[in-house]
Write a protein that holds these residues in place. Structure first.
Motif, PDB file in Angstrom:
ATOM      1  N   ASN A 147       6.566   6.737  -8.602  1.00 55.13           N
ATOM      2  CA  ASN A 147       8.006   6.056  -8.966  1.00 55.13           C
ATOM      3  C   ASN A 147       8.034   4.819  -8.431  1.00 55.13           C
ATOM      4  N   THR A 148       7.226   4.334  -7.194  1.00 54.07           N
ATOM      5  CA  THR A 148       7.339   2.908  -6.791  1.00 54.07           C
ATOM      6  C   THR A 148       6.179   2.099  -7.116  1.00 54.07           C
ATOM      7  N   SER A 149       5.135   3.077  -7.313  1.00 54.01           N
ATOM      8  CA  SER A 149       3.781   2.120  -7.775  1.00 54.01           C
ATOM      9  C   SER A 149       3.836   1.198  -8.973  1.00 54.01           C
ATOM     10  N   LEU A 150       4.344   2.013 -10.049  1.00 61.50           N
ATOM     11  CA  LEU A 150       4.711   1.417 -11.336  1.00 61.50           C
ATOM     12  C   LEU A 150       5.708   0.294 -11.312  1.00 61.50           C
ATOM     13  N   LYS A 151       6.384   0.025 -10.321  1.00 61.27           N
ATOM     14  CA  LYS A 151       7.337  -1.209 -10.007  1.00 61.27           C
ATOM     15  C   LYS A 151       6.998  -1.483  -8.834  1.00 61.27           C
ATOM     16  N   ALA A 152       5.867  -1.877  -8.216  1.00 56.33           N
ATOM     17  CA  ALA A 152       5.845  -2.402  -7.104  1.00 56.33           C
ATOM     18  C   ALA A 152       6.111  -3.821  -6.813  1.00 56.33           C
ATOM     19  N   ASP A 153       5.956  -4.528  -7.693  1.00 59.52           N
ATOM     20  CA  ASP A 153       6.325  -5.801  -7.777  1.00 59.52           C
ATOM     21  C   ASP A 153       7.786  -5.977  -7.877  1.00 59.52           C
ATOM     22  N   PHE A 154       8.457  -5.157  -8.587  1.00 51.73           N
ATOM     23  CA  PHE A 154       9.920  -5.323  -8.577  1.00 51.73           C
ATOM     24  C   PHE A 154      10.494  -4.762  -7.173  1.00 51.73           C
ATOM     25  N   TYR A 155      10.002  -3.949  -6.285  1.00 44.63           N
ATOM     26  CA  TYR A 155      10.265  -3.667  -5.156  1.00 44.63           C
ATOM     27  C   TYR A 155       9.949  -4.687  -3.884  1.00 44.63           C
TER      28      TYR A 155
ATOM     29  N   GLU B 208       0.856  -1.217   0.062  1.00 47.89           N
ATOM     30  CA  GLU B 208       0.064  -0.122   0.078  1.00 47.89           C
ATOM     31  C   GLU B 208       0.769   1.379  -0.020  1.00 47.89           C
ATOM     32  N   LEU B 209       1.941   1.385   0.626  1.00 48.59           N
ATOM     33  CA  LEU B 209       2.694   2.295   0.608  1.00 48.59           C
ATOM     34  C   LEU B 209       3.446   2.437  -0.558  1.00 48.59           C
ATOM     35  N   LEU B 210       3.957   1.382  -1.330  1.00 50.00           N
ATOM     36  CA  LEU B 210       4.436   1.453  -2.499  1.00 50.00           C
ATOM     37  C   LEU B 210       3.465   2.117  -3.505  1.00 50.00           C
ATOM     38  N   PHE B 211       2.328   1.935  -3.503  1.00 52.54           N
ATOM     39  CA  PHE B 211       1.289   2.459  -4.252  1.00 52.54           C
ATOM     40  C   PHE B 211       1.380   3.941  -4.268  1.00 52.54           C
ATOM     41  N   ASP B 212       1.765   4.578  -3.097  1.00 57.44           N
ATOM     42  CA  ASP B 212       1.457   5.925  -2.917  1.00 57.44           C
ATOM     43  C   ASP B 212       2.294   6.802  -3.544  1.00 57.44           C
ATOM     44  N   ASN B 213       3.445   6.244  -4.283  1.00 58.89           N
ATOM     45  CA  ASN B 213       4.356   7.144  -4.916  1.00 58.89           C
ATOM     46  C   ASN B 213       4.482   6.798  -6.333  1.00 58.89           C
TER      47      ASN B 213
END
Length: 406
Positions: free
Chosen positions: A186-194, A179-184
């Motif tokens: 830069n990170t939401s587009l690569k959430a699975d990667f992170y 959920e935190l990754l989806f809030d940016n």
């Protein structure tokens, strides 16, 4: 007693490394025991005091407290104060699960306590109604949790144990941080990667470092930050345990860097820096995404910052190294495609070995160029350099990432 939080000073990771660790080390040398108080003035100067902590410093603080509790063989005493000056930071620490994880909590509805800190729970209450975001919690990962140690015993080799842990932590990391990754953006587009990277790093922490691994992710309107910290064996022992194969010769890069003699720095401290570089080099050759890929993605794709600390040394990777990082990232992607092809097509011969070794050698050369560039900048102006050296040794591996919002 040592104050963790100083009046009108935000306890950032920079302050933690440069001043707080030094203060702790001096105190230990001069005293037989160590106790902490949360804030400098306690119940004095309440209306003149202001205390703050950067959330991503919390995993570092827990790592340090865990080291001290192991050294003294008991939980470390912490004096708390609940007044107008401390309410906000005290509430954030409680809601972030700092106290549950550091204390002796056994309530299954809260994170299991590691019993590294002793404090009076009576001070944890009477807070303002406004709660911090519930996802802003520090997490602790350990082989002692969920019977993982026993579950690993059924696997015959290291790769099988690693694959099992990564599958376990992929689910957990997604639950904790998605959920935190989806809030940016830069990170939401690569959430699975992170999520893949964080699962790999946490697995490394608990499996190879053989210690608890603490992690926290924090998002505000400016950036996404996360911190991962462990008290384990560190890079030197980890690298020395690696087996040689056709593409990796242990210490190959470090031996080259040791011979350069660019920096006038104590050999033991310089060795820590060179082991950091060796570890990033090793990561760039692996058939799984990991530390190197996190570094290049954060800097090249998001214009962010990547910090890596072990023992007495720290390296800060930013956009200033863009040229070398771009070349390294391109070579890494070419090598990773070979790895994927081998895995997907179940290739068990050496048809790609020659090409992969050639790419490895190019990666090696660019790591040397990157190292020379970093060292030259340190020699020209060490205050603004990408490397830092400290007199106080902080055991383990500590990773910090900052990704700006779009």
């Amino acid at each position: 007693m040592i104050s963790i939080l100083k009046n009108n000073q935000n306890l950032t990771t920079f302050n933690f490394y440069t001043s707080f660790l030094k203060e702790v080390a001096i105190y230990i040398k001069e005293n037989q025991n160590i106790d902490f108080k949360l804030v400098e003035h306690g119940d004095d100067l309440v209306f003149e005091s202001n205390y703050r902590i950067d959330p991503i410093t919390i995993p570092l603080l827990l790592s340090l407290i865990e080291q001290l509790s192991k050294f003294y063989k008991k939980p470390i005493e912490l004096s708390l104060y609940n007044n107008n000056a401390t309410k906000d930071v005290l509430k954030f620490l409680q809601k972030s699960d700092f106290f549950n994880i550091a204390g002796d909590n056994t309530n299954p509805y809260f994170p299991y306590g590691r019993d590294i800190l002793h404090y009076d729970e009576a001070y944890l209450g009477n807070f303002t109604k406004k709660d911090p975001r519930p996802e802003h919690r520090v997490r602790c990962y350990s082989l002692n949790d969920n019977n993982l140690s026993e579950k690993l015993k059924v696997f015959g080799n290291e790769d099988e144990r690693r694959d099992f842990l990564i599958s376990e932590y992929t689910y957990t990391v997604r639950e904790h941080f998605q959920e935190l990754l989806f809030d940016n953006e830069n990170t939401s587009l690569k959430a699975d990667f992170y999520i893949e990277i964080l699962s790999e790093l946490i697995t490394n922490g608990v499996l190879h470092s053989k210690s608890n691994t603490f992690a926290l992710m924090f998002v505000n309107k400016f950036s996404t930050k996360f911190s991962i910290s462990d008290n384990g064996i560190g890079f030197e022992e980890s690298i020395k345990s690696k087996d040689e194969n056709f593409i990796y010769n242990p210490l190959e890069l470090k031996i080259k860097l040791d011979s350069l003699k660019i920096l006038n720095v104590n050999d033991k401290i310089l060795s820590n820096l060179n082991f950091i570089m060796e570890t990033l080099f090793f990561s760039s050759l692996k058939n799984r995404r990991g530390l190197f890929d996190l570094m290049t993605s954060v800097v090249l794709n998001s214009n962010g910052y990547f910090r890596l600390h072990t023992n007495n040394s720290q390296i800060i990777i930013s956009n200033r190294m863009r040229n070398e990082l771009f070349e390294l990232s391109a070579l890494r992607d070419k090598l990773f495609e070979y790895h994927k092809n081998i895995i997907i097509n179940s290739i068990d011969d050496d048809r790609y070995n020659k090409e992969m070794v050639l790419i490895k050698n190019e990666i090696l050369d660019y790591f040397v160029k990157l190292y020379k560039n970093i060292c030259d900048k340190y020699n020209n102006d060490f205050k603004y350099s990408s490397i830092r050296f400290y007199n106080v040794r902080f055991k383990g591996v500590h990773i910090e990432v900052e990704i700006p919002t779009v």
